[in-house]
Design a protein around this motif. Structure first.
Motif, PDB file in Angstrom:
ATOM      1  N   UNK A  55     -29.048 -32.150  16.564  1.00 57.88           N
ATOM      2  CA  UNK A  55     -27.915 -33.078  16.626  1.00 57.88           C
ATOM      3  C   UNK A  55     -27.707 -33.890  15.374  1.00 57.88           C
ATOM      4  N   UNK A  56     -28.494 -33.633  14.310  1.00 59.21           N
ATOM      5  CA  UNK A  56     -28.256 -34.310  13.034  1.00 59.21           C
ATOM      6  C   UNK A  56     -26.994 -33.738  12.393  1.00 59.21           C
ATOM      7  N   UNK A  57     -26.184 -34.601  11.804  1.00 58.80           N
ATOM      8  CA  UNK A  57     -24.890 -34.181  11.278  1.00 58.80           C
ATOM      9  C   UNK A  57     -24.860 -34.283   9.757  1.00 58.80           C
ATOM     10  N   UNK A  58     -24.137 -33.356   9.151  1.00 58.82           N
ATOM     11  CA  UNK A  58     -24.094 -33.247   7.692  1.00 58.82           C
ATOM     12  C   UNK A  58     -22.658 -32.990   7.246  1.00 58.82           C
ATOM     13  N   UNK A  59     -22.303 -33.573   6.113  1.00 56.32           N
ATOM     14  CA  UNK A  59     -21.022 -33.283   5.485  1.00 56.32           C
ATOM     15  C   UNK A  59     -21.189 -32.033   4.626  1.00 56.32           C
ATOM     16  N   UNK A  60     -20.381 -31.026   4.898  1.00 56.39           N
ATOM     17  CA  UNK A  60     -20.497 -29.746   4.196  1.00 56.39           C
ATOM     18  C   UNK A  60     -19.759 -29.827   2.865  1.00 56.39           C
ATOM     19  N   UNK A  61     -20.510 -29.861   1.775  1.00 51.09           N
ATOM     20  CA  UNK A  61     -19.926 -29.928   0.434  1.00 51.09           C
ATOM     21  C   UNK A  61     -20.075 -28.595  -0.299  1.00 51.09           C
ATOM     22  N   UNK A  62     -20.270 -27.518   0.468  1.00 49.77           N
ATOM     23  CA  UNK A  62     -20.381 -26.181  -0.121  1.00 49.77           C
ATOM     24  C   UNK A  62     -19.311 -25.229   0.405  1.00 49.77           C
ATOM     25  N   UNK A  63     -18.968 -25.390   1.685  1.00 55.76           N
ATOM     26  CA  UNK A  63     -17.905 -24.595   2.316  1.00 55.76           C
ATOM     27  C   UNK A  63     -18.129 -23.094   2.166  1.00 55.76           C
ATOM     28  N   UNK A  64     -19.365 -22.679   2.375  1.00 57.47           N
ATOM     29  CA  UNK A  64     -19.652 -21.246   2.350  1.00 57.47           C
ATOM     30  C   UNK A  64     -19.260 -20.582   1.050  1.00 57.47           C
ATOM     31  N   UNK A  65     -19.516 -21.275  -0.076  1.00 51.96           N
ATOM     32  CA  UNK A  65     -19.116 -20.763  -1.397  1.00 51.96           C
ATOM     33  C   UNK A  65     -17.621 -20.425  -1.426  1.00 51.96           C
ATOM     34  N   UNK A  66     -16.821 -21.278  -0.819  1.00 49.73           N
ATOM     35  CA  UNK A  66     -15.356 -21.156  -0.741  1.00 49.73           C
ATOM     36  C   UNK A  66     -14.873 -20.247   0.381  1.00 49.73           C
ATOM     37  N   UNK A  67     -15.764 -19.705   1.198  1.00 50.08           N
ATOM     38  CA  UNK A  67     -15.319 -18.933   2.355  1.00 50.08           C
ATOM     39  C   UNK A  67     -14.706 -19.834   3.418  1.00 50.08           C
ATOM     40  N   UNK A  69     -12.677 -22.579   2.910  1.00 50.07           N
ATOM     41  CA  UNK A  69     -11.710 -23.461   2.247  1.00 50.07           C
ATOM     42  C   UNK A  69     -10.924 -24.308   3.242  1.00 50.07           C
ATOM     43  N   UNK A  70     -10.704 -23.805   4.451  1.00 50.33           N
ATOM     44  CA  UNK A  70      -9.901 -24.511   5.449  1.00 50.33           C
ATOM     45  C   UNK A  70     -10.777 -25.234   6.458  1.00 50.33           C
ATOM     46  N   UNK A  71     -12.048 -25.383   6.121  1.00 52.69           N
ATOM     47  CA  UNK A  71     -12.978 -26.068   6.996  1.00 52.69           C
ATOM     48  C   UNK A  71     -13.494 -25.146   8.092  1.00 52.69           C
ATOM     49  N   UNK A 392     -26.066 -28.289  -9.728  1.00 48.92           N
ATOM     50  CA  UNK A 392     -25.646 -28.153  -8.337  1.00 48.92           C
ATOM     51  C   UNK A 392     -24.148 -27.898  -8.305  1.00 48.92           C
ATOM     52  N   UNK A 393     -23.709 -27.243  -7.234  1.00 54.42           N
ATOM     53  CA  UNK A 393     -22.283 -26.947  -7.065  1.00 54.42           C
ATOM     54  C   UNK A 393     -21.710 -27.784  -5.944  1.00 54.42           C
ATOM     55  N   UNK A 394     -20.526 -28.294  -6.157  1.00 50.02           N
ATOM     56  CA  UNK A 394     -19.789 -29.018  -5.131  1.00 50.02           C
ATOM     57  C   UNK A 394     -18.495 -28.252  -4.857  1.00 50.02           C
ATOM     58  N   UNK A 395     -18.293 -27.858  -3.618  1.00 54.23           N
ATOM     59  CA  UNK A 395     -17.088 -27.099  -3.252  1.00 54.23           C
ATOM     60  C   UNK A 395     -16.768 -27.381  -1.786  1.00 54.23           C
ATOM     61  N   UNK A 396     -16.337 -28.596  -1.468  1.00 50.06           N
ATOM     62  CA  UNK A 396     -16.100 -28.941  -0.063  1.00 50.06           C
ATOM     63  C   UNK A 396     -14.880 -28.227   0.497  1.00 50.06           C
ATOM     64  N   UNK A 397     -14.745 -28.183   1.813  1.00 51.21           N
ATOM     65  CA  UNK A 397     -13.502 -27.675   2.384  1.00 51.21           C
ATOM     66  C   UNK A 397     -12.307 -28.450   1.840  1.00 51.21           C
ATOM     67  N   UNK A 398     -11.181 -27.777   1.726  1.00 51.58           N
ATOM     68  CA  UNK A 398      -9.981 -28.422   1.205  1.00 51.58           C
ATOM     69  C   UNK A 398      -9.403 -29.416   2.205  1.00 51.58           C
ATOM     70  N   UNK A 399      -9.989 -29.476   3.385  1.00 53.29           N
ATOM     71  CA  UNK A 399      -9.575 -30.426   4.418  1.00 53.29           C
ATOM     72  C   UNK A 399     -10.341 -31.745   4.340  1.00 53.29           C
TER      73      UNK A 399
END
Length: 428
Positions: A55-67, A69-71, A392-399
């Motif tokens: 139940x620990x929550x994380x902000x996804x700043x990778x977005x599946x290497x851009x897979x 993109x829409x969250x 490090x790479x930062x690529x969050x969802x565009x949402x």
């Protein structure tokens, strides 16, 4: 600075009766060790957030290497998938299906090209692009049989098949996998003179990433892509742009080549094209190029399947509004400003490269490796991934929202500041 959404992502119950540690241990004897994931076991996701089995929550700043993109689980994409699941999932290309024409028409229109070759994974798209370029060279350009060459850039990442690693300069990807496929010439990235010297009458294509992702989000000089386009036209060879990571909104434009108003002959797409639901990739090209393929010469059982086509069409529809491209451009300013501020504060950011919602951040090695920083950020509720060395790479969802993005940057500042302070203490 641990960040978390206001509510749980979980509708009911646990996904597993085993803990994260137990699940990670369970993988060890039965899964091939071809990845080194961060020690987080994701069980639920929604939008920009993921949740582990505890139940620990994380902000996804990778977005599946851009897979992604829409969250995660974008409502329009989930709806399209559910609707298609109730109708038809697979026919193979032995038959036509009622979703494929719409997908191909809309993707060709979005990219400004003519024809689509649907595949599944990004590596398949690259392999397909190579085959098409060679066939075109023999049938259209007139290169003698088995003499075609393709020019690529050093530090590239196009996938990990045997052919693709044959022209990689990453020894980790190559060592132990030879003999390698011939027919490739490697030149430095962002070097038009070296590229021109490598192109000759046998050259079928120049294959490059408009922005090199795995190398650390390496952005070429202004004019480089224009130069590649002009050079390939003069030489009578194809320009193949691998936009599997850089494309579909990530950089603030639909395609990264649009930053220089360049139109390649062949475009390779994947990752975000599947909406984070199913693997979907495509070779999109001028008619003169793709028409060299004839029945039986290339194919894929799942390529262009109805479920993939339905999701792909929904992805194109989302992009057709320009909303996500605008969000990436606007939030990209927040990202750049935040990274500039960190660099100015002297907390260990040695440099960065950013375009849209995509950045490679070089951390002072004295603070830690990229892996170290990623693990520390994970403990702060932020998921990123390292690349080479201390980058490090930062690529969050565009949402992602501006507030979420600033929270992630705040967590990065906290982790780096603690690293600097720890280093000072150790020196004393």
């Amino acid at each position: 600075m641990t960040v978390a959404p206001s509510r749980s992502l979980r509708s009911s119950g646990r996904a597993s009766d085993r803990s994260s540690a137990e699940l990670i241990r369970a993988e060890e004897p039965v899964l091939a060790h071809n990845y080194h994931p961060l020690p987080v076991v994701v069980a639920h996701a929604e939008g920009t957030w993921v949740e582990d089995v505890e139940g620990r929550r994380y902000l996804d700043m990778l977005a599946g290497y851009s897979a992604l993109n829409f969250g995660h689980r974008h409502p329009a994409l989930i709806e399209a998938a559910h609707r298609q699941l109730d109708q038809l999932t697979l026919t193979s290309r032995a038959f036509h299906n009622d979703r494929l024409a719409e997908f191909a028409e809309s993707l060709a229109e979005l990219t400004g090209l003519d024809m689509v070759l649907p595949m599944n994974t990004g590596a398949e798209a690259v392999e397909s692009g190579i085959k098409v370029a060679r066939k075109w060279a023999y049938e259209v350009k007139g290169v003698p049989a088995d003499r075609a060459t393709i020019v690529v850039a050093a530090d590239n990442f196009h996938g990990r098949t045997t052919t693709i690693v044959s022209f990689s300069t990453d020894e980790t990807a190559r060592a132990g996998f030879g003999p390698f496929t011939p027919g490739f010439r490697v030149v430095p990235y962002n070097d038009l003179a070296a590229l021109e010297a490598a192109v000759d009458e046998t050259t079928a294509a120049v294959l490059i990433e408009p922005i090199q992702g795995e190398a650390g989000v390496v952005i070429p000089d202004d004019g480089y892509l224009t130069g590649v386009r002009e050079l390939t036209r003069r030489a009578g060879c194809l320009f193949i742009a691998d936009e599997i990571q850089s494309g579909l909104g990530r950089t603030g434009r639909t395609l990264a080549v649009e930053h220089e108003a360049v139109v390649p002959d062949v475009l390779l797409l994947g990752k975000a094209l599947g909406g984070g639901i199913v693997p979907v990739s495509a070779v999109v090209a001028r008619r003169e190029v793709l028409r060299v393929l004839r029945p039986g010469e290339h194919g894929s059982t799942f390529g262009g399947n109805p479920l993939a086509a339905a999701v792909g069409s929904a992805v194109v529809e989302l992009l057709s509004t320009g909303e996500f491209q605008r969000a990436a451009a606007e939030l990209g300013t927040v990202l750049r400003d935040g990274l500039t501020s960190l660099q100015d504060k002297g907390v260990g950011v040695r440099g960065f490269r950013a375009r849209g919602l995509w950045a490679g951040v070089d951390i002072d090695p004295a603070i830690g490796t990229g892996r170290d920083i990623s693990e520390r950020l994970m403990r702060e509720g932020i998921l990123v991934k390292d690349t080479h060395g201390s980058t490090i790479r930062l690529a969050p969802p565009l949402t992602i929202t501006a507030g979420e993005l600033r929270s992630a940057l705040g967590a990065l500042e906290k982790v780096l500041t603690e690293g600097v302070e720890q280093g000072v203490t150790e020196e004393v």
